[in-house]
Write an enzyme that holds these catalytic residues in place. Structure first.
Site, mmCIF file in Angstrom:
data_model
loop_
_atom_site.group_PDB
_atom_site.id
_atom_site.type_symbol
_atom_site.label_atom_id
_atom_site.label_comp_id
_atom_site.label_asym_id
_atom_site.label_seq_id
_atom_site.Cartn_x
_atom_site.Cartn_y
_atom_site.Cartn_z
ATOM 1 C CB THR A 140 19.608 51.483 26.196
ATOM 2 O OG1 THR A 140 19.925 50.098 26.309
ATOM 3 C CG2 THR A 140 20.339 52.104 25.020
ATOM 4 C CG ASP A 141 19.985 47.931 30.587
ATOM 5 O OD1 ASP A 141 19.426 47.729 29.493
ATOM 6 O OD2 ASP A 141 20.855 47.181 31.056
ATOM 7 C CB THR A 188 25.395 49.089 24.725
ATOM 8 O OG1 THR A 188 24.851 48.264 25.744
ATOM 9 C CG2 THR A 188 25.643 48.251 23.489
ATOM 10 C CB SER A 235 22.799 52.568 32.358
ATOM 11 O OG SER A 235 21.903 51.629 31.836
HETATM 12 N N1 ASP Z 1 22.252 46.997 27.706
HETATM 13 C C1 ASP Z 1 22.651 48.258 28.133
HETATM 14 C C2 ASP Z 1 22.778 49.277 27.021
HETATM 15 O O1 ASP Z 1 22.063 49.133 26.067
HETATM 16 C C3 ASP Z 1 23.802 48.298 29.004
HETATM 17 C C4 ASP Z 1 23.634 49.489 29.851
HETATM 18 O O2 ASP Z 1 22.517 49.928 30.048
HETATM 19 O O3 ASP Z 1 24.634 50.023 30.273
HETATM 20 O O4 ASP Z 1 23.523 50.199 27.041
#
Ligand code: ASP
Length: 380
Positions: free
Chosen positions: A127-128, A46, A93
């Protein structure tokens, strides 16, 4: 009166002069002071996400901006470090796999060890899966130099994106001598968190926590301030060597639950981590069967918060432990005797099941002896 007035004018003159001079002096000092070099390695997420309607709260595509674009969108970085950018991948991710963990760890370790001019590395990441990648790096990158993993909860083109301020805090941390030897760190919302403990809690700004283990430090207005360092093995003191390793042993992650009947596998994994506080009766036989077939079993609390002691001698737990699959009550005695003939499960301490899985994947590259594996789970 005249003398007081003169003195007052002198003070005002001094204040006016110094008020004008201080920024100039600071500027001159920051221009002439060599700034540490930090390499930002971008993986996507993100923090590099872009919305089709910028400046809204709507959907977005993670992993869109390049490493260069992410870095140049934060000009303030140059006040603290000379920043270089490198694109490792540009994906959400959930697409990061153990193959990428290995390649990323190797890249970071080699660049930190080969380049004396580099103070540290920042990894931008979705973050995932951030906590898994960070923990893998924590266990495998053999360098004392700071490695900081950072993400954002809001996309780069959204309203009030948190990526730029998180990146600034991460670069300041990676450039800081205080961060040397602290293991891989995650910086979100000005908090410095150990990769061993960090976990994603929710989709809100700063939405990571280390729970009762506490932050290692904060990034304040004058830079990173540390209060603690991790006590277990990581980084330079880690025994995990990725040289010659292109893939990791297969470790599955299972849940134990009331009324559970245990897993069945078409092809046996090398190890299984079970999230459990204690096995249901119907789960005993299938897990014992796995152990008998040589599958290593590790138990972890679903919350990851188990802190019950494991003997330092690293003896596998007695089968009377609540984390060992129970015998069926009708055949308890004979099964208990049979139990002693198969290796007990290994107990993980204060690791989420998904992190226990990563540690087991690496531990199995060293040994499949349960006593040795238990030693590893005690030391890391
Ligand atoms: N929702 C995710 C993020 O916060 C997307 C990811 O993990 O790439 O980055």
């Amino acid at each position: 009166m005249v003398r007081i007035g003169t003195r007052f004018r002198c003070v005002r003159l001094f204040v006016a002069l110094t008020a004008g001079l201080v920024p100039v002096l600071l500027q001159a000092q920051s221009d002439s002071t060599p700034r540490p070099k930090v390499l930002v390695i971008a993986t996507g997420g993100t923090i590099a996400g872009v919305q089709s309607a910028p400046g809204t709260l709507g959907g977005y595509r993670a992993g869109t901006l390049t490493a260069e674009q992410v870095v140049t969108s934060v000009p303030e970085l140059s006040r603290h470090a000379v920043v270089e950018a490198e694109q490792f991948s540009n994906v959400a991710s959930t697409r990061i796999t153990p193959t990428q963990w290995i390649a990323l760890a190797r890249r970071i370790e080699s660049v930190l060890n080969e380049r004396d001019d580099l103070a540290g590395v920042v990894v931008t990441h979705g973050t995932d899966r951030l906590e898994e990648t960070a923990f893998f790096l924590y266990l495998t990158v053999r360098s004392d130099k700071p490695v900081v993993v950072v993400g954002s909860q809001r996309p780069a083109t959204g309203i009030s994106p948190d990526g730029p301020i998180n990146l600034l805090a991460a670069v300041r941390t990676a450039a800081s001598p205080q961060a040397v030897g602290k293991g891989v760190l995650v910086v979100m919302d000005d908090r410095i968190l150990s990769a061993r403990e960090v976990r994603k809690l929710y989709q809100r700004v700063g939405g990571f926590s280390v729970g009762e283990m506490g932050m290692l430090g904060v990034v304040g207005s004058s830079g990173p301030e540390f209060f603690f360092s991790p006590a277990r093995r990581y980084g330079l003191r880690s025994e995990f060597d990725l040289a010659g390793i292109d893939s990791l042993p297969r470790v599955e992650l299972m849940f134990s639950y009331p009324g559970g009947t245990g897993p069945t596998f078409d092809t046996l994994p090398d190890g299984v981590v079970v999230a459990t506080t204690g096995f249901a009766p119907g789960e005993g036989a299938p897990y014992r069967e796995l152990r008998r077939k040589g599958v290593v079993l590790v138990t972890a609390f679903p919350s990851g918060d188990n802190v019950s002691g494991v003997p330092r001698a690293a003896a596998p737990r007695a089968d009377s432990s609540s984390s060992a699959p129970p015998p069926d009550s009708a055949t308890a005695d004979s099964t208990a005797r049979a139990e002693r003939a198969v290796p007990s499960s290994v107990v993980s301490q204060h690791l989420t099941p998904q992190k226990a899985r990563i540690l087991l994947m690496l531990a199995l590259t060293r040994s499949s002896d349960p006593r040795e594996l238990q030693r590893i789970f005690v030391e890391y």
